[in-house]
Motif scaffolding. Sequence first.
Motif, PDB file in Angstrom:
ATOM      1  N   ILE A 269       0.839  -1.211   0.000  1.00 23.59           N
ATOM      2  CA  ILE A 269       0.000   0.000   0.000  1.00 23.59           C
ATOM      3  C   ILE A 269       0.873   1.259   0.000  1.00 23.59           C
ATOM      4  CG2 ILE A 269      -1.550   1.368   1.470  1.00 23.59           C
ATOM      5  CD1 ILE A 269      -2.750  -1.318   2.479  1.00 23.59           C
ATOM      6  N   VAL A 270       1.836   1.276   0.929  1.00 22.40           N
ATOM      7  CA  VAL A 270       2.694   2.473   1.066  1.00 22.40           C
ATOM      8  C   VAL A 270       3.577   2.609  -0.175  1.00 22.40           C
ATOM      9  CG1 VAL A 270       4.607   3.466   2.396  1.00 22.40           C
ATOM     10  CG2 VAL A 270       2.632   2.482   3.591  1.00 22.40           C
ATOM     11  N   GLY A 271       4.120   1.470  -0.650  1.00 19.55           N
ATOM     12  CA  GLY A 271       5.013   1.500  -1.810  1.00 19.55           C
ATOM     13  C   GLY A 271       4.305   2.051  -3.040  1.00 19.55           C
ATOM     14  N   ALA A 272       3.055   1.585  -3.266  1.00 22.96           N
ATOM     15  CA  ALA A 272       2.321   2.039  -4.459  1.00 22.96           C
ATOM     16  C   ALA A 272       1.979   3.521  -4.343  1.00 22.96           C
ATOM     17  CB  ALA A 272       1.046   1.213  -4.623  1.00 22.96           C
ATOM     18  N   ARG A 273       1.558   3.935  -3.154  1.00 21.75           N
ATOM     19  CA  ARG A 273       1.194   5.358  -3.000  1.00 21.75           C
ATOM     20  C   ARG A 273       2.424   6.250  -3.162  1.00 21.75           C
ATOM     21  NH1 ARG A 273      -4.216   5.799  -0.916  1.00 21.75           N
ATOM     22  NH2 ARG A 273      -4.864   3.938   0.224  1.00 21.75           N
ATOM     23  N   ALA A 274       3.556   5.796  -2.596  1.00 20.70           N
ATOM     24  CA  ALA A 274       4.788   6.595  -2.687  1.00 20.70           C
ATOM     25  C   ALA A 274       5.252   6.671  -4.150  1.00 20.70           C
ATOM     26  CB  ALA A 274       5.868   6.003  -1.792  1.00 20.70           C
ATOM     27  N   ALA A 275       5.146   5.556  -4.870  1.00 19.96           N
ATOM     28  CA  ALA A 275       5.571   5.552  -6.278  1.00 19.96           C
ATOM     29  C   ALA A 275       4.653   6.458  -7.108  1.00 19.96           C
ATOM     30  CB  ALA A 275       5.547   4.127  -6.823  1.00 19.96           C
ATOM     31  N   ASN A 276       3.341   6.394  -6.845  1.00 17.39           N
ATOM     32  CA  ASN A 276       2.409   7.285  -7.567  1.00 17.39           C
ATOM     33  C   ASN A 276       2.745   8.741  -7.278  1.00 17.39           C
ATOM     34  OD1 ASN A 276       1.081   5.002  -8.363  1.00 17.39           O
ATOM     35  ND2 ASN A 276      -0.686   5.263  -6.997  1.00 17.39           N
ATOM     36  N   PHE A 277       2.993   9.017  -5.979  1.00 15.94           N
ATOM     37  CA  PHE A 277       3.312  10.404  -5.606  1.00 15.94           C
ATOM     38  C   PHE A 277       4.529  10.892  -6.406  1.00 15.94           C
ATOM     39  CE2 PHE A 277       6.089  13.281  -3.348  1.00 15.94           C
ATOM     40  CZ  PHE A 277       5.262  14.394  -3.299  1.00 15.94           C
ATOM     41  N   GLU A 278       5.555  10.058  -6.496  1.00 12.21           N
ATOM     42  CA  GLU A 278       6.775  10.450  -7.233  1.00 12.21           C
ATOM     43  C   GLU A 278       6.432  10.808  -8.678  1.00 12.21           C
ATOM     44  OE1 GLU A 278       9.845  11.033  -6.373  1.00 12.21           O
ATOM     45  OE2 GLU A 278       9.371  10.609  -4.273  1.00 12.21           O
ATOM     46  N   ARG A 279       5.553  10.013  -9.282  1.00 12.84           N
ATOM     47  CA  ARG A 279       5.189  10.290 -10.687  1.00 12.84           C
ATOM     48  C   ARG A 279       4.439  11.615 -10.811  1.00 12.84           C
ATOM     49  NH1 ARG A 279       2.991   5.404 -14.274  1.00 12.84           N
ATOM     50  NH2 ARG A 279       2.883   7.165 -15.725  1.00 12.84           N
ATOM     51  N   PHE A 280       3.498  11.842  -9.880  1.00 13.66           N
ATOM     52  CA  PHE A 280       2.741  13.110  -9.939  1.00 13.66           C
ATOM     53  C   PHE A 280       3.692  14.298  -9.735  1.00 13.66           C
ATOM     54  CE2 PHE A 280      -0.840  10.482  -7.860  1.00 13.66           C
ATOM     55  CZ  PHE A 280      -1.273  10.008  -9.090  1.00 13.66           C
ATOM     56  N   GLN A 281       4.587  14.125  -8.766  1.00 16.25           N
ATOM     57  CA  GLN A 281       5.515  15.199  -8.416  1.00 16.25           C
ATOM     58  C   GLN A 281       6.405  15.531  -9.617  1.00 16.25           C
ATOM     59  OE1 GLN A 281       5.995  17.244  -5.979  1.00 16.25           O
ATOM     60  NE2 GLN A 281       8.037  17.198  -5.104  1.00 16.25           N
ATOM     61  N   GLN A 282       6.901  14.478 -10.279  1.00 13.96           N
ATOM     62  CA  GLN A 282       7.750  14.704 -11.461  1.00 13.96           C
ATOM     63  C   GLN A 282       6.964  15.383 -12.575  1.00 13.96           C
ATOM     64  OE1 GLN A 282       9.623  11.077 -12.753  1.00 13.96           O
ATOM     65  NE2 GLN A 282      10.946  11.095 -10.931  1.00 13.96           N
ATOM     66  N   ALA A 283       5.734  14.930 -12.757  1.00 10.27           N
ATOM     67  CA  ALA A 283       4.911  15.515 -13.833  1.00 10.27           C
ATOM     68  C   ALA A 283       4.629  16.996 -13.565  1.00 10.27           C
ATOM     69  CB  ALA A 283       3.600  14.744 -13.967  1.00 10.27           C
ATOM     70  N   MET A 284       4.494  17.352 -12.292  1.00  9.90           N
ATOM     71  CA  MET A 284       4.196  18.751 -11.919  1.00  9.90           C
ATOM     72  C   MET A 284       5.405  19.667 -12.068  1.00  9.90           C
ATOM     73  SD  MET A 284       1.917  18.682  -8.466  1.00  9.90           S
ATOM     74  CE  MET A 284       2.438  20.268  -7.881  1.00  9.90           C
ATOM     75  N   THR A 285       6.596  19.057 -11.911  1.00 12.58           N
ATOM     76  CA  THR A 285       7.820  19.869 -11.918  1.00 12.58           C
ATOM     77  C   THR A 285       7.919  20.620 -13.242  1.00 12.58           C
ATOM     78  OG1 THR A 285       8.876  18.249 -10.514  1.00 12.58           O
ATOM     79  CG2 THR A 285      10.350  19.767 -11.659  1.00 12.58           C
TER      80      THR A 285
END
Length: 387
Positions: A269-285
């Motif tokens: 659960i934590v791994g998937a949420r953290a990985a999704n967050f990284e993708r969103f964060q990169q896309a926003m940059t």
Amino acid sequence: MIKLIKSSFHHESETKRALADFVLRQDVLSMNEQCRAFEEAFAARQECRHAVFVGNGSVANLLLVQTLLNQGRLRRGDRVGVSALTWPTNVMPLIQLGLEPVAIDCELDTLNISPRNLETHVSGLRALFLTNVLGFCDDLPALRDLCDDQSVLLLEDNCEALGSSMAGTLLGNFSLASTFSFFVGHHLSTIEGGMICTDDEELHDGLLISRAHGWDRNLAVDRQAGLRAEAGVDDFHAKYTFYDLASNFRPTEINGFIGNRQIPYWDEIVGARAANFERFQQAMTGNGDVHQYDLTHMDTVSNFAMPVVCRTPELARKYRAEFEAAGVEIRPVIAGDITRQPFYRKYVRDTAERPVARLVHTNGFYFGNNPELTGDELATLCDLVCG
Ligand SMILES: Cc1ncc(COP(=O)(O)O)c(C=O)c1O
């Protein structure tokens, strides 16, 4: 539609089947062995000594504050700092129990209270009931040092940050006690549920007393004996003797059973949420329309929703419309600026501005970050935040 909440539980159908079997074969469904086992498993995963399971995250906060009052660690009238960007039931227990909330603004790049913001409010505070907003945190070690220096009791409302960590420490472990929510859609769901974690023995005993009517039945035998001797209670009356102010905040075995089924999925659960967050964060940059976060001090960011704060109200309108047109369910960031909520204005005399919380209120929104997001859904969300 990419909904805020995609499922009731992780691995939903297996969990529901197991739950149905459990209910059919189980005699006792009120708080019992399943709840105790979940508390032990949760404390082990959260790397703390004690975990006290309760009905939901809101009553976890209420029970924690009630117990600190019972033990004289807080007193009626005390001023308690809270995050201006938080959920109402982080603040309401303070008002309900006669304390005075002091809303402290957050930083735009962490959405959390920083040591700089705390410094301007710290004098006169008895406690800080910090919210680790949407899995993010500011400089928690420095906040803890500042609280220690000023004899301010630090508490963490970690209902939105299970699994996030900083400096090798899980959020929730920077303070005397932390609270968690297991509501559907939060990191780990027991339908409804909450937890209070602490390493403090005295607080743990007090929580066990005040979770259930004020009696001593859930205490270890030696602690019961001490209390009974001190109050001069005989064996006949012992089970019906009430030691301090309490209510009934207990969960059920159904919630405990689900917790025990879900906890093995913690890493998933934590791994998937953290990985999704990284993708969103990169896309926003690099998207100049939205404010950027600086969370480089964190080891893991585990959130259940991704906040987006636009630079202007016009951009907020444009982005909200684009998300909705793409079939993405969105909503305000938590409860926005808590000082603008009618309940806060009714009970707290405070007209000061919290400009950053206000900006998040006006220009922000969030969408869900679920472990079950598909590749296509992730791509859609990344395209949208990219600008
Ligand atoms: C920061 C915070 N505290 C407390 C709660 C209350 O948790 P519950 O919904 O389990 O009562 C929430 C709920 O979302 C929350 O976000």
